[in-house]
Design a protein around this motif. Structure first.
Motif, mmCIF file in Angstrom:
data_model
loop_
_atom_site.group_PDB
_atom_site.id
_atom_site.type_symbol
_atom_site.label_atom_id
_atom_site.label_comp_id
_atom_site.label_asym_id
_atom_site.label_seq_id
_atom_site.Cartn_x
_atom_site.Cartn_y
_atom_site.Cartn_z
ATOM 1 N N ASP A 26 6.818 4.419 -4.979
ATOM 2 C CA ASP A 26 7.508 3.317 -4.297
ATOM 3 C C ASP A 26 7.021 3.199 -2.859
ATOM 4 O O ASP A 26 6.667 4.198 -2.228
ATOM 5 N N VAL A 27 7.045 1.974 -2.370
ATOM 6 C CA VAL A 27 6.741 1.756 -0.948
ATOM 7 C C VAL A 27 7.871 2.418 -0.156
ATOM 8 O O VAL A 27 9.050 2.252 -0.484
ATOM 9 N N LYS A 28 7.492 3.199 0.858
ATOM 10 C CA LYS A 28 8.508 3.905 1.655
ATOM 11 C C LYS A 28 9.289 2.924 2.524
ATOM 12 O O LYS A 28 8.715 1.980 3.070
ATOM 13 N N ALA A 29 10.559 3.250 2.662
ATOM 14 C CA ALA A 29 11.393 2.434 3.556
ATOM 15 C C ALA A 29 10.913 2.647 4.994
ATOM 16 O O ALA A 29 10.471 3.738 5.351
ATOM 17 N N ARG A 30 10.949 1.614 5.758
ATOM 18 C CA ARG A 30 10.547 1.715 7.157
ATOM 19 C C ARG A 30 11.777 1.807 8.051
ATOM 20 O O ARG A 30 12.853 1.333 7.695
ATOM 21 N N LYS A 31 11.599 2.425 9.217
ATOM 22 C CA LYS A 31 12.721 2.584 10.149
ATOM 23 C C LYS A 31 13.241 1.226 10.594
ATOM 24 O O LYS A 31 12.435 0.310 10.860
ATOM 25 N N GLU A 32 14.547 1.142 10.672
ATOM 26 C CA GLU A 32 15.217 -0.121 11.029
ATOM 27 C C GLU A 32 14.717 -0.685 12.363
ATOM 28 O O GLU A 32 14.509 -1.877 12.505
ATOM 29 N N ASP A 33 14.546 0.242 13.321
ATOM 30 C CA ASP A 33 14.211 -0.231 14.686
ATOM 31 C C ASP A 33 12.700 -0.207 14.943
ATOM 32 O O ASP A 33 12.263 -0.046 16.067
ATOM 33 N N PHE A 34 11.928 -0.351 13.885
ATOM 34 C CA PHE A 34 10.464 -0.267 14.030
ATOM 35 C C PHE A 34 9.930 -1.334 14.986
ATOM 36 O O PHE A 34 9.057 -1.082 15.810
ATOM 37 N N ILE A 35 10.474 -2.507 14.878
ATOM 38 C CA ILE A 35 10.019 -3.597 15.747
ATOM 39 C C ILE A 35 11.093 -3.874 16.786
ATOM 40 O O ILE A 35 12.270 -4.032 16.451
ATOM 41 N N ARG A 38 0.828 -1.216 0.000
ATOM 42 C CA ARG A 38 0.000 0.000 0.000
ATOM 43 C C ARG A 38 0.861 1.264 0.000
ATOM 44 O O ARG A 38 1.854 1.346 0.712
ATOM 45 N N VAL A 39 0.483 2.227 -0.814
ATOM 46 C CA VAL A 39 1.177 3.523 -0.833
ATOM 47 C C VAL A 39 0.135 4.645 -0.948
ATOM 48 O O VAL A 39 -0.990 4.396 -1.368
ATOM 49 N N SER A 40 0.531 5.837 -0.575
ATOM 50 C CA SER A 40 -0.346 6.996 -0.738
ATOM 51 C C SER A 40 -0.126 7.590 -2.127
ATOM 52 O O SER A 40 1.014 7.846 -2.515
ATOM 53 N N CYS A 41 -1.239 7.828 -2.819
ATOM 54 C CA CYS A 41 -1.149 8.405 -4.170
ATOM 55 C C CYS A 41 -1.585 9.876 -4.113
ATOM 56 O O CYS A 41 -2.627 10.194 -3.534
ATOM 57 N N ARG A 42 -0.796 10.748 -4.745
ATOM 58 C CA ARG A 42 -1.107 12.174 -4.699
ATOM 59 C C ARG A 42 -1.233 12.809 -6.081
ATOM 60 O O ARG A 42 -1.007 14.007 -6.252
ATOM 61 N N SER A 43 -1.632 12.005 -7.040
ATOM 62 C CA SER A 43 -1.869 12.529 -8.398
ATOM 63 C C SER A 43 -2.839 11.599 -9.118
ATOM 64 O O SER A 43 -2.478 10.469 -9.457
ATOM 65 N N TYR A 44 -4.075 12.076 -9.316
ATOM 66 C CA TYR A 44 -5.134 11.209 -9.854
ATOM 67 C C TYR A 44 -5.603 11.637 -11.232
ATOM 68 O O TYR A 44 -5.638 12.836 -11.554
ATOM 69 N N SER A 45 -6.017 10.632 -12.002
ATOM 70 C CA SER A 45 -6.691 10.911 -13.268
ATOM 71 C C SER A 45 -8.191 11.066 -12.970
ATOM 72 O O SER A 45 -8.614 10.865 -11.833
#
Ligand SMILES: Cc1cc2nc3c(=O)[nH]c(=O)nc-3n(C[C@H](O)[C@H](O)[C@H](O)COP(=O)(O)O)c2cc1C
Length: 171
Positions: free
Chosen positions: A159-168, A11-18
């Motif tokens: 692109d799917v955003k990178a997540r923080k290394e220490d998230f878990i 899942r990603v956030s889209c900020r430009s739609y047709s």
């Protein structure tokens, strides 16, 4: 990977739609997914307001543009507001579950989406009381969050955003 987890992770956030609309069948599946979100003590204090009217959607778009000086809806053809009584202590938590279910369902159906946060502030502003009334909001209603739905403009790559290394962390 499990299919559901694969969808969640893509899942990603889209900020430009047709202008392309989401077919009714897909839209109703996304709404159903929202409906089946968990709720604190099963009180189901939130509901979803689907903006079907083109003119109301345009009114919201213009009001947002006036207040925040940009197209906060990114040209998306669909907008749904998740709202409820502001005095409900678990309102934000419930609404967030509904919205996330909708994001995941949209992703599964290859529909683009994004959380839109500005409706809350807009509709608390007395300047937009007429719009609030047009939306049928009760005095105590708060729009916790909104979701735009549609299809990204041709060529838009997200692109799917990178997540923080220490998230878990484990203890
Ligand atoms: C509570 C919340 C509020 C957000 N509000 C907005 C918003 O108003 N406009 C927007 O473009 N994105 C909004 N987003 C999307 C985030 O910016 C986005 O999720 C974050 O940048 C990570 O990107 P991703 O969704 O592609 O993983 C919001 C997300 C959350 C969870």
């Amino acid at each position: 990977m499990n299919k559901v987890i694969q969808v969640i992770s893509s899942r990603v956030s889209c900020r430009s739609y047709s202008d392309k609309k989401v077919p009714k069948g897909k839209l109703s599946q996304i709404l159903e997914a929202g409906k089946f979100a968990p709720s604190g003590m099963n009180k189901q204090v939130c509901n979803i307001l689907v903006i079907k009217s083109k003119s109301v959607l345009e009114k919201i778009r213009l009001a947002l543009k006036e207040k925040f000086n940009r197209d906060c809806l990114y040209g998306a053809p669909h907008l749904c507001l998740v709202k409820g009584n502001e005095n409900e202590p678990l309102l934000v938590q419930d609404a967030s579950c509904i919205l996330e279910n909708m994001f995941v369902a949209a992703t599964a159906l290859k529909v683009d989406s994004c959380w839109i946060n500005q409706l809350d502030e807009l509709l608390k502003d007395p300047k937009y009381l007429k719009l609030r009334k047009r939306l049928g909001l009760a005095e105590e209603d708060r729009v916790v969050g909104s979701i735009v739905l549609g299809y990204r403009k041709e060529g838009v790559k997200i692109d799917v955003k990178a997540r923080k290394e220490d998230f878990i962390k484990y203890l």
